[in-house]
Motif scaffolding. Structure first.
Motif, PDB file in Angstrom:
ATOM      1  N   ASP A 110       0.828  -1.208   0.000  1.00 37.62           N
ATOM      2  CA  ASP A 110       0.000   0.000   0.000  1.00 37.62           C
ATOM      3  C   ASP A 110       0.863   1.260   0.000  1.00 37.62           C
ATOM      4  N   LEU A 111       1.890   1.276   0.838  1.00 32.15           N
ATOM      5  CA  LEU A 111       2.776   2.441   0.901  1.00 32.15           C
ATOM      6  C   LEU A 111       3.460   2.690  -0.441  1.00 32.15           C
ATOM      7  N   ARG A 112       3.962   1.631  -1.049  1.00 35.40           N
ATOM      8  CA  ARG A 112       4.673   1.763  -2.325  1.00 35.40           C
ATOM      9  C   ARG A 112       3.710   2.171  -3.443  1.00 35.40           C
ATOM     10  N   SER A 113       2.523   1.617  -3.425  1.00 29.88           N
ATOM     11  CA  SER A 113       1.506   1.972  -4.429  1.00 29.88           C
ATOM     12  C   SER A 113       1.148   3.457  -4.328  1.00 29.88           C
ATOM     13  N   CYS A 114       0.999   3.953  -3.117  1.00 33.21           N
ATOM     14  CA  CYS A 114       0.702   5.377  -2.932  1.00 33.21           C
ATOM     15  C   CYS A 114       1.833   6.253  -3.457  1.00 33.21           C
ATOM     16  N   LYS A 115       3.077   5.820  -3.239  1.00 35.43           N
ATOM     17  CA  LYS A 115       4.219   6.584  -3.756  1.00 35.43           C
ATOM     18  C   LYS A 115       4.199   6.643  -5.278  1.00 35.43           C
ATOM     19  N   ILE A 116       3.899   5.523  -5.902  1.00 29.35           N
ATOM     20  CA  ILE A 116       3.848   5.485  -7.373  1.00 29.35           C
ATOM     21  C   ILE A 116       2.753   6.405  -7.884  1.00 29.35           C
ATOM     22  N   LYS A 117       1.558   6.305  -7.310  1.00 27.51           N
ATOM     23  CA  LYS A 117       0.432   7.147  -7.737  1.00 27.51           C
ATOM     24  C   LYS A 117       0.734   8.617  -7.522  1.00 27.51           C
ATOM     25  N   SER A 118       1.303   8.936  -6.377  1.00 28.77           N
ATOM     26  CA  SER A 118       1.649  10.318  -6.069  1.00 28.77           C
ATOM     27  C   SER A 118       2.675  10.855  -7.061  1.00 28.77           C
ATOM     28  N   GLY A 119       3.666  10.042  -7.360  1.00 34.81           N
ATOM     29  CA  GLY A 119       4.689  10.453  -8.319  1.00 34.81           C
ATOM     30  C   GLY A 119       4.125  10.688  -9.701  1.00 34.81           C
ATOM     31  N   LEU A 120       3.227   9.823 -10.133  1.00 40.10           N
ATOM     32  CA  LEU A 120       2.627   9.990 -11.460  1.00 40.10           C
ATOM     33  C   LEU A 120       1.736  11.231 -11.523  1.00 40.10           C
ATOM     34  N   LYS A 121       1.039  11.532 -10.441  1.00 39.96           N
ATOM     35  CA  LYS A 121       0.179  12.722 -10.402  1.00 39.96           C
ATOM     36  C   LYS A 121       0.988  14.013 -10.447  1.00 39.96           C
ATOM     37  N   SER A 122       2.231  13.954  -9.959  1.00 37.30           N
ATOM     38  CA  SER A 122       3.053  15.159  -9.903  1.00 37.30           C
ATOM     39  C   SER A 122       3.676  15.525 -11.245  1.00 37.30           C
ATOM     40  N   ILE A 123       3.553  14.667 -12.231  1.00 34.83           N
ATOM     41  CA  ILE A 123       4.118  14.955 -13.542  1.00 34.83           C
ATOM     42  C   ILE A 123       3.211  15.959 -14.249  1.00 34.83           C
ATOM     43  N   THR A 124       3.766  17.104 -14.564  1.00 31.39           N
ATOM     44  CA  THR A 124       2.948  18.154 -15.179  1.00 31.39           C
ATOM     45  C   THR A 124       3.374  18.492 -16.600  1.00 31.39           C
ATOM     46  N   GLU A 125       4.563  18.114 -16.988  1.00 29.87           N
ATOM     47  CA  GLU A 125       5.063  18.426 -18.310  1.00 29.87           C
ATOM     48  C   GLU A 125       5.261  17.152 -19.110  1.00 29.87           C
TER      49      GLU A 125
END
Length: 163
Positions: A134-149
């Motif tokens: 769960d922790l690792r999945s949240c990190k992946i999702k958070s990282g993907l959401k932060s991509i803006t360019e």
């Protein structure tokens, strides 16, 4: 045959392929029989002596366990202490992944599914695995959401095969 009907079918097929590839990873067993060395495509294993540790591919360890010919020694990373440390690392550093074996999930699930009696504290280990996942999945999702360019590549360190 064409493309899978759904993404779930494609994901399930990929998971099965990764589980298959993980079956060649070496794992330690304690055999309860004698047998000379045997030659496999990947190399020679053995000899097998009662209660003397020997490394064999995971697929062979599971087969021998099923036949009652060995006890599987869980890898050191499949222990409560190790997993508690990894869970703490995941919580302490929200931007990095702790280091885990590449086929961590496949080997773990295979052992818990087929040789649970050889895994000490299996229930606690399942809980820790769920927390880490769960922790690792949240990190992946958070990282993907932060991509803006527009991004040409992303470097992710310490990602396991199923992630």
């Amino acid at each position: 045959k064409g493309l899978p009907a759904t993404m779930n079918e494609a994901a399930a097929r990929e998971i099965k392929e990764l589980e298959f590839l993980a079956q060649d990873k070496l794992i330690t067993i304690l055999p309860n029989y004698r047998m000379p060395e045997i030659s496999l495509v990947a190399g020679t294993i053995g000899p097998f002596q009662p209660q003397q540790a020997v490394e064999v591919p995971l697929w062979l360890a599971l087969q021998l366990r099923k036949e009652g010919k060995c006890v599987i020694m869980a890898p050191e990373w499949l222990s409560v202490d190790f997993l508690q440390t990894k869970e703490a690392e995941e919580r302490q550093d929200p931007s990095n992944f702790s280091s885990l074996p590449y086929y961590f999930s496949e080997i773990t699930f295979s052992l818990l599914r087929n040789a649970q009696q050889d895994v000490k504290d299996a229930r606690k280990i399942r809980t820790l695995l769920a927390n880490i996942s769960d922790l690792r999945s949240c990190k992946i999702k958070s990282g993907l959401k932060s991509i803006t360019e527009k991004v040409h590549y992303i470097k992710l360190n310490n990602i396991t095969s199923l992630e």
